[in-house]
Scaffold this motif. Structure first.
Motif, PDB file in Angstrom:
ATOM      1  N   GLN A  58       0.830  -1.205   0.000  1.00  0.00           N
ATOM      2  CA  GLN A  58       0.000   0.000   0.000  1.00  0.00           C
ATOM      3  C   GLN A  58       0.861   1.250   0.000  1.00  0.00           C
ATOM      4  O   GLN A  58       0.479   2.275  -0.546  1.00  0.00           O
ATOM      5  CB  GLN A  58      -0.965  -0.014   1.181  1.00  0.00           C
ATOM      6  N   ARG A  59       2.056   1.149   0.566  1.00  0.00           N
ATOM      7  CA  ARG A  59       2.974   2.288   0.563  1.00  0.00           C
ATOM      8  C   ARG A  59       3.593   2.515  -0.812  1.00  0.00           C
ATOM      9  O   ARG A  59       4.162   3.575  -1.059  1.00  0.00           O
ATOM     10  CB  ARG A  59       4.060   2.102   1.618  1.00  0.00           C
ATOM     11  N   LEU A  60       3.509   1.533  -1.689  1.00  0.00           N
ATOM     12  CA  LEU A  60       4.054   1.679  -3.036  1.00  0.00           C
ATOM     13  C   LEU A  60       3.107   2.415  -3.983  1.00  0.00           C
ATOM     14  O   LEU A  60       3.477   2.707  -5.111  1.00  0.00           O
ATOM     15  CB  LEU A  60       4.406   0.307  -3.621  1.00  0.00           C
ATOM     16  N   GLU A  61       1.888   2.658  -3.516  1.00  0.00           N
ATOM     17  CA  GLU A  61       0.950   3.406  -4.346  1.00  0.00           C
ATOM     18  C   GLU A  61       1.411   4.848  -4.462  1.00  0.00           C
ATOM     19  O   GLU A  61       2.027   5.378  -3.540  1.00  0.00           O
ATOM     20  CB  GLU A  61      -0.456   3.336  -3.731  1.00  0.00           C
ATOM     21  N   PRO A  62       1.184   5.534  -5.551  1.00  0.00           N
ATOM     22  CA  PRO A  62       0.290   5.166  -6.641  1.00  0.00           C
ATOM     23  C   PRO A  62       0.958   4.384  -7.769  1.00  0.00           C
ATOM     24  O   PRO A  62       0.270   3.965  -8.695  1.00  0.00           O
ATOM     25  CB  PRO A  62      -0.179   6.524  -7.162  1.00  0.00           C
ATOM     26  N   GLU A  63       2.273   4.159  -7.712  1.00  0.00           N
ATOM     27  CA  GLU A  63       2.936   3.489  -8.827  1.00  0.00           C
ATOM     28  C   GLU A  63       2.517   2.032  -8.981  1.00  0.00           C
ATOM     29  O   GLU A  63       2.399   1.529 -10.092  1.00  0.00           O
ATOM     30  CB  GLU A  63       4.466   3.569  -8.686  1.00  0.00           C
ATOM     31  N   ILE A  64       2.318   1.333  -7.862  1.00  0.00           N
ATOM     32  CA  ILE A  64       1.888  -0.069  -7.897  1.00  0.00           C
ATOM     33  C   ILE A  64       0.577  -0.180  -7.129  1.00  0.00           C
ATOM     34  O   ILE A  64       0.518   0.146  -5.948  1.00  0.00           O
ATOM     35  CB  ILE A  64       2.947  -0.997  -7.270  1.00  0.00           C
ATOM     36  N   LYS A  65      -0.449  -0.655  -7.813  1.00  0.00           N
ATOM     37  CA  LYS A  65      -1.759  -0.861  -7.176  1.00  0.00           C
ATOM     38  C   LYS A  65      -2.086  -2.348  -7.236  1.00  0.00           C
ATOM     39  O   LYS A  65      -1.978  -2.974  -8.281  1.00  0.00           O
ATOM     40  CB  LYS A  65      -2.829  -0.057  -7.901  1.00  0.00           C
ATOM     41  N   VAL A  66      -2.490  -2.902  -6.099  1.00  0.00           N
ATOM     42  CA  VAL A  66      -2.808  -4.322  -5.999  1.00  0.00           C
ATOM     43  C   VAL A  66      -4.297  -4.480  -5.710  1.00  0.00           C
ATOM     44  O   VAL A  66      -4.836  -3.818  -4.822  1.00  0.00           O
ATOM     45  CB  VAL A  66      -1.985  -4.997  -4.876  1.00  0.00           C
ATOM     46  N   PHE A  67      -4.941  -5.380  -6.463  1.00  0.00           N
ATOM     47  CA  PHE A  67      -6.366  -5.637  -6.294  1.00  0.00           C
ATOM     48  C   PHE A  67      -6.603  -7.132  -6.149  1.00  0.00           C
ATOM     49  O   PHE A  67      -5.940  -7.947  -6.784  1.00  0.00           O
ATOM     50  CB  PHE A  67      -7.169  -5.138  -7.505  1.00  0.00           C
TER      51      PHE A  67
END
Length: 165
Positions: A52-61
């Motif tokens: 979640q700290r990697l957002e907005p570059e990496i989004k996990v769903f």
């Protein structure tokens, strides 16, 4: 203009999802946007504070609602989860058709085909919605020849030695 490629990480070894995640981190470090969709996993990465700290570059769903393994659920709960999984596939189509990311990772999507949750034609329809520049990584244990032909690059991951800690 860069041509987006389709990669597959397959095999019965451990490390397919971590390899895909490594590609996600590399892409994000290059300023690219990454979307990861996880299927057939328990809670998975979507609940990770780190990611979640990697957002907005990496989004996990993760569209499945149950915290349990899909195959351990009662049949009626599996039926509900199949609807959620198909919503995830539709979300992936939308991401691809709108160019919503530079790299889309479909973690364990091959397991959806192998377990007849979606068909090969469903997967082809998803990949056909891809814009020209988006890369796609698909992971899963089993790979049939028809899906193999859809990929630009296939990596087979096998465990040569397993050591318990």
């Amino acid at each position: 203009m860069k041509q987006g490629l389709i990669y597959i990480y397959t095999g019965d070894g451990h490390g397919k999802s971590p390899a895909a995640l490594g590609k996600a981190v590399l892409a994000a470090a290059q300023g690219k946007n990454v979307v990861i969709l996880q299927f057939l996993k328990e809670k998975g990465l979507a609940d990770s504070d780190f990611l979640q700290r990697l957002e907005p570059e990496i989004k996990v769903f993760r569209f499945e609602k149950s915290a349990l393994n899909f195959f351990e659920l009662p049949e009626e709960k599996q039926t509900e989860e199949v609807i959620n999984i198909k919503n995830g596939i539709n979300f992936a189509k939308k991401v691809l058709s709108t160019g919503g990311c530079d790299l889309l990772i479909l973690d364990e999507v091959l397991g959806l085909v192998d377990n007849k949750i979606i068909s090969v034609d469903d997967l082809k329809g998803l990949l056909d919605s891809k814009d020209e520049e988006t890369d796609i990584i698909m992971t899963g244990i089993s790979l049939n020849d028809e899906i193999c032909m859809l990929a630009d690059e296939v990596s087979r991951i096998e465990t040569l030695k397993f050591k318990c800690w």
